[in-house]
Design an enzyme around this catalytic site. Structure first.
Site, PDB file in Angstrom:
ATOM      1  CB  THR A  26      -0.866  -0.040   1.277  1.00 13.11           C
ATOM      2  OG1 THR A  26      -1.851  -1.034   1.096  1.00 13.11           O
ATOM      3  CG2 THR A  26      -1.520   1.287   1.618  1.00 13.11           C
ATOM      4  NE  ARG A  59     -10.460  -5.366   4.308  1.00 15.93           N
ATOM      5  CZ  ARG A  59      -9.275  -4.775   4.280  1.00 15.93           C
ATOM      6  NH1 ARG A  59      -8.867  -4.161   3.195  1.00 15.93           N
ATOM      7  NH2 ARG A  59      -8.507  -4.778   5.328  1.00 15.93           N
ATOM      8  CB  VAL A  60     -14.115  -0.422   3.241  1.00 15.91           C
ATOM      9  CG1 VAL A  60     -13.328   0.877   3.351  1.00 15.91           C
ATOM     10  CG2 VAL A  60     -15.087  -0.350   2.063  1.00 15.91           C
ATOM     11  N   GLY A  61     -10.921  -1.359   3.940  1.00 19.06           N
ATOM     12  CA  GLY A  61      -9.884  -1.358   4.978  1.00 19.06           C
ATOM     13  C   GLY A  61      -9.733   0.006   5.618  1.00 19.06           C
ATOM     14  CG  ASP A  62      -5.956   0.859   7.383  1.00 19.34           C
ATOM     15  OD1 ASP A  62      -5.982  -0.050   6.531  1.00 19.34           O
ATOM     16  OD2 ASP A  62      -4.913   1.451   7.711  1.00 19.34           O
ATOM     17  N   GLY A  79      -0.944  -1.669   6.938  1.00 16.10           N
ATOM     18  CA  GLY A  79      -0.954  -2.893   7.727  1.00 16.10           C
ATOM     19  C   GLY A  79      -2.321  -3.530   7.704  1.00 16.10           C
TER      20      GLY A  79
HETATM   21  N1  ASP Z   1      -4.168  -1.306   5.246  1.00 15.18           N
HETATM   22  C1  ASP Z   1      -4.511  -1.891   3.989  1.00 15.18           C
HETATM   23  C2  ASP Z   1      -5.839  -2.589   4.111  1.00 15.18           C
HETATM   24  O1  ASP Z   1      -6.075  -3.245   5.099  1.00 15.18           O
HETATM   25  C3  ASP Z   1      -3.507  -2.860   3.503  1.00 15.18           C
HETATM   26  C4  ASP Z   1      -2.091  -2.383   3.529  1.00 15.18           C
HETATM   27  O2  ASP Z   1      -1.739  -1.444   4.219  1.00 15.18           O
HETATM   28  O3  ASP Z   1      -1.296  -2.967   2.813  1.00 15.18           O
HETATM   29  O4  ASP Z   1      -6.609  -2.521   3.191  1.00 15.18           O
END
Ligand code: ASP
Length: 349
Positions: free
Chosen positions: A218, A246-249, A270
């Protein structure tokens, strides 16, 4: 709270008050009640020396093997260096931290080494759903998009959400429709696909796992410009084999991205679910603002005390231009530059 104010403003203590204040403080220290407030106080160290500009960027944190093929390692390092040059040169020219954040992330989104834009990971249905966010430390204005499928550079769409709409976040079909009303470049969803990411999807399917890629990859940027303004942004394809929707941070303001001129600018990378639960990016800024901790101290608390080892990390720049990389994974693709001549890229230590 009272204790902190007394410690930060020694002039307010007159000579008559000193003995009682000292007894009071000794009592609090001995009971452990003010350990959390122990690090503030007038700082005279290097962390207060104002830099004219500073920029930090990451290309993801994770299990990055030291036995990585040399051409892969060099590919990442060359890209990080080019991205850093773009950001540094904009800041040298007096451009805003927002411009630096957007331009650097666009570059990384167009580079297929990274899990953002071209080269994004696949969902469990073999498609790409991209997330991005950007935040302006001047006024806490922010923009984010989640689950976009046809926008070549999601970070630019996130900036348009911030500057051209009355909202902070658009998701999925709504984000695509918002994009229709702008001039952002559109692509077929297959534009984002690469063989490398397809193999990772096959591996994840075999293991019936949602994985973060062989490394996360990322991307994110935090910057301070010559006008003293902070900004941060993050962009990602998310996690390999994630469920559709799905949505991440990364697009969640306070979790993956935060910027406030009063404290710092942060971009995280992360395990997204954990970063959302812990409001990671905001917590770093809040600890600085409310306790007087340095950026380094605040980042350490959040990454090592709040999260578990291996969850990931952050890059951050504070209002003085101090740069911090804090992560609990074996490595983080990263780069930093400032007005004092610092210019470096790194993966491991
Ligand atoms: N934080 C991102 C997510 O969970 C993934 C990443 O940082 O590589 O979507």
């Amino acid at each position: 709270m009272k204790t902190t104010i007394i410690m930060n403003n020694p002039d307010t203590i007159n000579s008559l008050q000193i003995p009682s204040v000292m007894i009071f403080l000794a009592l609090l220290f001995s009971t452990g009640l003010i350990t959390a407030c122990a690090y503030p106080g007038p700082r005279t160290d290097e962390s207060l020396q104002q830099k004219e500009y500073a920029i930090a960027l990451h290309g993801g944190a994770g299990v990055i093997s030291r036995n990585i093929e040399p051409e892969v390692r060099d590919g990442y390092l060359a890209s990080l260096e080019e991205a850093l040059k773009i950001g540094r040169d904009l800041l040298v020219d007096g451009r805003s931290s927002l411009d630096a954040v957007e331009e650097v992330i666009r570059y990384l989104e167009n580079d297929e080494w990274f899990n953002a834009g071209k080269g994004s990971v696949f969902t469990s249905e073999g498609k790409h759903e991209l997330d991005a966010s950007i935040m302006d430390g001047r006024d806490l204005n922010a923009g984010a998009v989640a689950g976009v499928r046809t926008v070549k550079n999601p970070i630019t769409l996130a900036r348009k959400v911030m500057e051209e709409s009355r909202h902070v976040m658009f998701a999925s079909d709504g984000a695509e429709r918002f994009a229709d009303g702008t001039d952002v470049e559109r692509v077929d969803n297959r534009y984002f696909s690469t063989d490398r990411r397809r193999k990772q999807l096959e591996q994840a399917r075999e293991q019936a796992a949602v994985i973060l890629g062989h490394n996360y990859s990322t991307v994110g940027v935090a910057a301070l410009d010559r006008d003293g303004n902070l900004a941060a942004g993050t962009s990602t394809g998310g996690m390999t084999n994630k469920k559709p929707g799905r949505v991440g941070d990364s697009p969640v303001i306070a979790a993956g991205t935060y910027a406030d001129n009063n404290s710092c600018a942060v971009s995280a990378t992360g395990h997204g679910e954990k970063f959302i639960r812990n409001a990671v990016a905001y917590q770093v800024c809040a600890i600085m603002e409310y306790s007087g901790a340095t950026l380094e101290e605040a980042a350490r608390i959040v990454i090592h005390d709040k999260l578990n080892e291996g969850d990931g990390g952050i890059i951050a720049v504070d209002k003085y231009g101090n740069i911090v990389f804090e992560y609990s994974s074996p490595g983080m693709f990263r780069a930093a530059a400032n007005s004092e001549g610092r210019f470096e890229t790194a993966i491991w230590e």
